[in-house]
Motif scaffolding. Structure first.
Motif, mmCIF file in Angstrom:
data_model
loop_
_atom_site.group_PDB
_atom_site.id
_atom_site.type_symbol
_atom_site.label_atom_id
_atom_site.label_comp_id
_atom_site.label_asym_id
_atom_site.label_seq_id
_atom_site.Cartn_x
_atom_site.Cartn_y
_atom_site.Cartn_z
ATOM 1 N N LEU A 77 0.846 -1.207 0.000
ATOM 2 C CA LEU A 77 0.000 0.000 0.000
ATOM 3 C C LEU A 77 0.878 1.252 0.000
ATOM 4 O O LEU A 77 0.586 2.231 -0.697
ATOM 5 C CB LEU A 77 -0.924 0.001 1.219
ATOM 6 C CG LEU A 77 -2.054 -1.032 1.198
ATOM 7 C CD1 LEU A 77 -2.668 -1.195 2.583
ATOM 8 C CD2 LEU A 77 -3.132 -0.653 0.180
ATOM 9 N N ALA A 78 1.963 1.203 0.780
ATOM 10 C CA ALA A 78 2.874 2.359 0.846
ATOM 11 C C ALA A 78 3.546 2.570 -0.515
ATOM 12 O O ALA A 78 3.598 3.695 -1.014
ATOM 13 C CB ALA A 78 3.915 2.138 1.939
ATOM 14 N N LEU A 132 2.585 1.520 -3.522
ATOM 15 C CA LEU A 132 1.631 1.903 -4.567
ATOM 16 C C LEU A 132 1.006 3.278 -4.323
ATOM 17 O O LEU A 132 0.292 3.799 -5.155
ATOM 18 C CB LEU A 132 0.497 0.867 -4.657
ATOM 19 C CG LEU A 132 0.846 -0.521 -5.177
ATOM 20 C CD1 LEU A 132 -0.370 -1.443 -5.071
ATOM 21 C CD2 LEU A 132 1.314 -0.443 -6.633
ATOM 22 N N ARG A 133 1.257 3.833 -3.128
ATOM 23 C CA ARG A 133 0.663 5.116 -2.725
ATOM 24 C C ARG A 133 -0.868 5.073 -2.801
ATOM 25 O O ARG A 133 -1.519 5.980 -3.323
ATOM 26 C CB ARG A 133 1.243 6.284 -3.549
ATOM 27 C CG ARG A 133 2.766 6.372 -3.435
ATOM 28 C CD ARG A 133 3.343 7.607 -4.096
ATOM 29 N NE ARG A 133 2.854 8.869 -3.524
ATOM 30 C CZ ARG A 133 3.210 9.344 -2.343
ATOM 31 N NH1 ARG A 133 4.055 8.676 -1.585
ATOM 32 N NH2 ARG A 133 2.720 10.480 -1.913
ATOM 33 N N ILE A 134 -1.430 3.963 -2.318
ATOM 34 C CA ILE A 134 -2.890 3.827 -2.229
ATOM 35 C C ILE A 134 -3.304 4.326 -0.841
ATOM 36 O O ILE A 134 -2.953 3.719 0.177
ATOM 37 C CB ILE A 134 -3.327 2.344 -2.371
ATOM 38 C CG1 ILE A 134 -2.898 1.760 -3.710
ATOM 39 C CG2 ILE A 134 -4.834 2.196 -2.129
ATOM 40 C CD1 ILE A 134 -3.736 2.145 -4.901
ATOM 41 N N PRO A 135 -4.046 5.423 -0.776
ATOM 42 C CA PRO A 135 -4.419 5.946 0.537
ATOM 43 C C PRO A 135 -5.419 5.048 1.266
ATOM 44 O O PRO A 135 -6.296 4.443 0.648
ATOM 45 C CB PRO A 135 -5.079 7.297 0.220
ATOM 46 C CG PRO A 135 -4.661 7.636 -1.170
ATOM 47 C CD PRO A 135 -4.455 6.325 -1.868
ATOM 48 N N LEU A 136 -5.259 4.975 2.583
ATOM 49 C CA LEU A 136 -6.272 4.357 3.438
ATOM 50 C C LEU A 136 -7.081 5.481 4.080
ATOM 51 O O LEU A 136 -6.511 6.427 4.628
ATOM 52 C CB LEU A 136 -5.620 3.511 4.539
ATOM 53 C CG LEU A 136 -4.768 2.320 4.106
ATOM 54 C CD1 LEU A 136 -4.287 1.546 5.349
ATOM 55 C CD2 LEU A 136 -5.524 1.386 3.164
ATOM 56 N N GLU A 137 -8.394 5.361 4.002
ATOM 57 C CA GLU A 137 -9.273 6.335 4.661
ATOM 58 C C GLU A 137 -9.515 5.810 6.071
ATOM 59 O O GLU A 137 -10.223 4.828 6.267
ATOM 60 C CB GLU A 137 -10.596 6.441 3.895
ATOM 61 C CG GLU A 137 -10.392 6.874 2.445
ATOM 62 C CD GLU A 137 -11.553 6.528 1.526
ATOM 63 O OE1 GLU A 137 -11.514 6.907 0.346
ATOM 64 O OE2 GLU A 137 -12.508 5.853 1.981
ATOM 65 N N ILE A 138 -8.865 6.453 7.026
ATOM 66 C CA ILE A 138 -8.833 5.925 8.389
ATOM 67 C C ILE A 138 -9.793 6.695 9.301
ATOM 68 O O ILE A 138 -9.749 7.925 9.365
ATOM 69 C CB ILE A 138 -7.385 5.999 8.934
ATOM 70 C CG1 ILE A 138 -6.479 5.040 8.145
ATOM 71 C CG2 ILE A 138 -7.339 5.709 10.428
ATOM 72 C CD1 ILE A 138 -6.729 3.562 8.362
ATOM 73 N N CYS A 139 -10.649 5.953 9.989
ATOM 74 C CA CYS A 139 -11.711 6.532 10.810
ATOM 75 C C CYS A 139 -11.676 5.865 12.196
ATOM 76 O O CYS A 139 -12.408 4.898 12.445
ATOM 77 C CB CYS A 139 -13.068 6.285 10.160
ATOM 78 S SG CYS A 139 -13.111 6.601 8.366
ATOM 79 N N PRO A 140 -10.801 6.353 13.094
ATOM 80 C CA PRO A 140 -10.569 5.640 14.357
ATOM 81 C C PRO A 140 -11.829 5.413 15.211
ATOM 82 O O PRO A 140 -12.060 4.296 15.678
ATOM 83 C CB PRO A 140 -9.561 6.528 15.092
ATOM 84 C CG PRO A 140 -8.852 7.268 14.006
ATOM 85 C CD PRO A 140 -9.890 7.502 12.945
ATOM 86 N N VAL A 162 1.197 5.395 9.377
ATOM 87 C CA VAL A 162 1.896 6.637 8.997
ATOM 88 C C VAL A 162 3.400 6.381 8.995
ATOM 89 O O VAL A 162 4.116 6.763 8.066
ATOM 90 C CB VAL A 162 1.516 7.791 9.959
ATOM 91 C CG1 VAL A 162 2.422 9.004 9.761
ATOM 92 C CG2 VAL A 162 0.051 8.186 9.769
ATOM 93 N N GLU A 163 3.881 5.681 10.026
ATOM 94 C CA GLU A 163 5.333 5.458 10.119
ATOM 95 C C GLU A 163 5.842 4.465 9.079
ATOM 96 O O GLU A 163 7.014 4.493 8.718
ATOM 97 C CB GLU A 163 5.706 5.093 11.553
ATOM 98 C CG GLU A 163 5.751 6.395 12.319
ATOM 99 C CD GLU A 163 5.830 6.308 13.820
ATOM 100 O OE1 GLU A 163 5.888 5.184 14.358
ATOM 101 O OE2 GLU A 163 5.838 7.393 14.445
ATOM 102 N N ARG A 164 4.961 3.635 8.565
ATOM 103 C CA ARG A 164 5.354 2.724 7.478
ATOM 104 C C ARG A 164 5.288 3.408 6.112
ATOM 105 O O ARG A 164 5.529 2.776 5.080
ATOM 106 C CB ARG A 164 4.416 1.519 7.440
ATOM 107 C CG ARG A 164 4.696 0.482 8.497
ATOM 108 C CD ARG A 164 3.610 -0.580 8.475
ATOM 109 N NE ARG A 164 3.748 -1.494 9.587
ATOM 110 C CZ ARG A 164 4.475 -2.616 9.558
ATOM 111 N NH1 ARG A 164 5.112 -2.972 8.462
ATOM 112 N NH2 ARG A 164 4.554 -3.385 10.616
ATOM 113 N N GLY A 165 4.866 4.674 6.099
ATOM 114 C CA GLY A 165 4.826 5.418 4.839
ATOM 115 C C GLY A 165 3.543 5.239 4.049
ATOM 116 O O GLY A 165 3.465 5.601 2.873
#
Ligand SMILES: [Zn+2]
Length: 347
Positions: free
Chosen positions: A235-236, A238-246, A275-278
């Motif tokens: 994912l990092a 390919l730069r595929i964003p994750l839409e994160i909703c905690p 975030v830290e994994r890019g």
């Protein structure tokens, strides 16, 4: 503590964007009460609020179905879009991609064109006041591929009125991802952007299949990647964003399910690790009224998870740079964000 309050105050003032936000999930208990009144059904805001107290994903889907069951007319859609827009303005959100459950509208045999026109008119009105709202048409996974194709056809039809993308939500464990291949191929051929809810309650394989079989450009949630470092790395890259909703992941039990515990805490959330994994993360509320959250609260959650001020500023910027707007329309919004961030000393 003073620092975190200071940061929350700055985030509140910062021009923001939100990319994973369900129109129907923004219906507050008092709005359900008003919609009930229009239909001659007495629902107190308290009893509506009680319906939002589910403890698992099935309970959440039931509550979503119950609230949307009161949406009948274009006036109802206009009302909830107005209230959502007011709430976004209150939070200094200047850009939102709002997901509309068109699959549910079709299920209730509603006139999508008339309902959507009501929504688009609200968007026109708020655009003059500095809020840009664009739309994502969402099919419901458990209704199957034929129903999803009808949603994709409508999404293609209303692109000129502000529909940017086609997606699928609902119960990930119901219908296999591969059965939507032809639907996504059609949507792509029509110039729509593509996304999906995957790896929310489903495993990493649902995220992988969404990339491999459907060619999606963003993933709704994708928290299952916390269980699969190879997928996280992919994912990092390919730069595929994750839409994160905690808050959503806590309230629906999705995070508890991913970590195999009866209950999860915010500290269990993989946001900081992602975030830290890019991995590109865009922070969102999902269904703010149903989860009792808003976007500023989600940024406070990110800070509570240990993200630094500069990491948080980058998160906020990612919601602009990973929108589905064409580059020339994205640029002025990004500039507005940067000017606001600079003024607040966040850049
Ligand atoms: Zn969602």
């Amino acid at each position: 503590m003073a620092d975190s309050q200071d940061l929350a105050a700055k985030i509140a003032k910062l021009p923001k964007a939100e990319l994973h936000l369900h129109l129907e999930g923004s219906i507050t208990p008092s709005t359900v009460s008003l919609l009930g009144e229009r239909r001659g059904v007495a629902i107190s805001p308290e009893s509506a609020a009680a319906r939002y107290q589910y403890t698992d994903f099935a309970g959440f889907l039931d509550a979503f179905k119950w609230a949307t069951g009161y949406l009948k007319s274009p006036e109802d859609y206009s009302l909830i879009a107005h209230r959502l827009a007011d709430d976004l303005v209150r939070q200094n959100v200047i850009y939102a991609e709002v997901t509309v459950s068109v699959g549910v509208m079709l299920r209730y045999n509603q006139n999508v064109e008339v309902n959507f026109n009501a929504l688009a008119e609200v968007a026109d009105r708020y655009r003059e006041n500095g809020l840009r709202m664009m739309w994502i048409f969402d099919a419901t996974r458990q209704f199957g591929a034929d129903a999803a194709m009808k949603v994709a056809v409508l999404a293609a039809k209303f692109q000129k009125r502000g529909v940017l993308a086609f997606g699928i939500g609902g119960d990930e464990l119901s219908v296999p991802t591969g059965s939507f291949r032809a639907v996504y191929e059609f949507a792509r051929s029509q110039g729509l952007h593509l996304l999906i809810h995957a790896g929310e309650i489903g495993g990493p394989e649902v995220v992988r299949e969404s990339l491999d079989l459907l060619g999606v450009e963003r993933i709704g949630h994708g928290i299952a990647a916390m269980r699969d470092p190879v997928l996280a790395e992919r994912l990092a890259t390919l730069r595929i964003p994750l839409e994160i909703c905690p808050t959503s992941n806590l309230r629906t039990g999705a995070l508890a399910r991913q970590i195999g515990k009866p209950k999860a805490e915010l500290s269990d959330h993989p946001l900081r690790d992602f975030v830290e994994r890019g991995i590109i993360v865009v922070l969102s509320t999902d269904d703010p009224a149903m989860f009792g959250t808003d976007l500023v609260t989600e940024y406070s959650n990110a800070a509570a998870l240990g993200l630094s001020q500069s990491q948080i500023t980058r998160l906020a910027e990612a919601s602009f740079s990973n929108s589905f707007l064409p580059p020339e329309e994205k640029r002025p919004l990004l500039e507005q964000f940067r000017a606001g961030a600079r003024k607040l000393d966040l850049l």
